[in-house]
Scaffold this active site. Structure first.
Site, PDB file in Angstrom:
ATOM      1  N   THR A  16       2.479  -2.589  11.330  1.00 40.25           N
ATOM      2  CA  THR A  16       2.226  -1.235  11.824  1.00 40.25           C
ATOM      3  C   THR A  16       0.894  -1.111  12.543  1.00 40.25           C
ATOM      4  OG1 THR A  16       3.553  -0.335  10.006  1.00 40.25           O
ATOM      5  CG2 THR A  16       2.062   1.190  11.112  1.00 40.25           C
ATOM      6  N   SER A  62       7.963  -8.298   6.326  1.00 38.18           N
ATOM      7  CA  SER A  62       9.086  -8.654   5.456  1.00 38.18           C
ATOM      8  C   SER A  62       9.700  -9.988   5.859  1.00 38.18           C
ATOM      9  CB  SER A  62      10.159  -7.561   5.491  1.00 38.18           C
ATOM     10  OG  SER A  62       9.671  -6.366   4.941  1.00 38.18           O
ATOM     11  N   THR A 168      -2.229  -6.624  -5.388  1.00 37.16           N
ATOM     12  CA  THR A 168      -0.804  -6.333  -5.371  1.00 37.16           C
ATOM     13  C   THR A 168      -0.609  -4.983  -4.691  1.00 37.16           C
ATOM     14  OG1 THR A 168       1.201  -6.243  -6.742  1.00 37.16           O
ATOM     15  CG2 THR A 168      -0.744  -5.152  -7.611  1.00 37.16           C
TER      16      THR A 168
END
Length: 345
Positions: A16, A62, A168
């Site tokens: 992004t 991803s 995380t």
């Protein structure tokens, strides 16, 4: 960019942060990093020279995979002596995995490698992209006595710099998307940029940078849950070629005391599978043997993951397996922190 200070290499992988909105059509298009200073003039205030390089085909994070990690590590290795620091622009979804992997792949790292990204595109009204990018570059350019102040793989997001292999992702909507539950922030950005020197990693090695490209991804994650059918675990443990497993247990490393579970894990470990016990909890550590429900795991014995994250445990398994560590010493080596990824006993 004619500057006399640090030289920073900006590496764009995708995500992004590399997009800007076309307000005519509403669609997103790629940001032009070649004209970075013209588009983000605030960078003129940082005494550094910024060069940019991008993946030929930028990806959504991803789709991040071993070849991309190898490409990143190779890029850093090839340009290591020409730059004082590196800022990697990366999608947020798998950023902690990449930061963890790079921390192991870059041995004897003595310069900053800072991963950052954003929740909103760089041209949006309330974007977090500019602050994340500007401060990451500023942190990467910090020096003292002609040496970088930060000398490890980090992740910067929403005013905080973390050790990369301690992070995380915790939120998909808030700007505070990441946390380091078991290790303090390395720096915080507010009115002042506060660096917590006592928390910084100092590599015990004094040799040249070594780039490790061999990773073995024959590993997996298994999360325990109440009511689990015994066949589900047995099926996973029998996966062809499986060499390492991160077992996400309850609380401080606890698991059901059912014989089918303990026997299945014991047989797998005897057969050569490396099983790391990590907690499902967001914070805290595994303390095998503290409760009766973890004593069976201690007896098997499983590898004690202590306070390592699942992301870092997976990356460490891939790294050690790819390095050809002898099975007899694997448990001992894994249980020792080598990049600051876990606390000492």
């Amino acid at each position: 960019m004619a500057k006399n200070g640090a030289r920073i290499l900006l590496i764009y992988t995708g995500g992004t942060i590399g997009m800007v909105r076309d307000y005519g059509s509403g669609s997103l298009r790629a940001f032009d990093f070649n004209n970075l200073l013209q588009q983000i003039p605030e960078l003129h205030q940082i005494d550094c020279r910024i060069d940019t390089v991008a993946f030929a085909n930028p990806i959504d994070s991803s789709n991040m995979d071993l070849p991309h990690w190898q490409q990143l590590a190779r890029l850093i290795g090839e340009h290591y002596h020409s730059y004082d620091g590196f800022v990697v622009l990366h999608g947020s979804d798998t950023m902690s995995y990449t930061a963890s992997a790079l921390s192991f792949m870059l041995e004897n790292l003595a310069k900053p490698v800072i991963l950052t990204g954003s929740q909103l595109p760089i041209g949006d009204l309330r974007t977090d992209a500019k602050e994340n990018l500007i401060t990451s570059i500023q942190l990467a350019a910090l020096t003292e006595e002609s040496r970088p102040l930060v000398r490890e793989v980090c992740l910067y997001f929403e005013h905080k710099l973390f050790r990369g292999n301690r992070t995380t992702k915790i939120n998909t909507e808030h700007f505070e998307a990441f946390d380091s539950p078991n290790y303090p922030a390395l720096a915080e950005s507010g009115v002042h940029l506060n660096l917590h020197r006592e928390a910084l990693w100092r590599s015990p090695g004094r040799g040249q940078l070594k780039v490790h490209l061999e990773l073995d991804n024959r590993v997996g994650v298994f999360r325990l849950f109440p009511g689990m059918h015994p066949d589900w675990l047995r099926y996973q443990l029998a996966a062809p070629g499986l060499k390492g497993l991160v077992l996400e247990t309850f609380g401080a490393g606890n698991a059901p005391s059912a014989s089918w579970l303990l026997d299945s894990l014991a047989d797998a470990v005897k057969g050569g599978l490396h099983v790391v016990n990590v907690t499902q909890c967001r914070g805290g550590a595994v303390l095998m043997g503290q409760y009766e429900t973890s004593s069976g795991l201690l007896d098997i014995p499983l590898i004690d993951g202590r306070d390592i994250t699942t992301e870092a445990a997976l990356a460490k398994l891939m790294y050690l397996l790819g390095s050809g560590v002898a099975p007899k010493s694997f448990k001992t080596i894994f249980e020792a922190p080598i990049r600051g990824e876990m606390s000492e006993n």
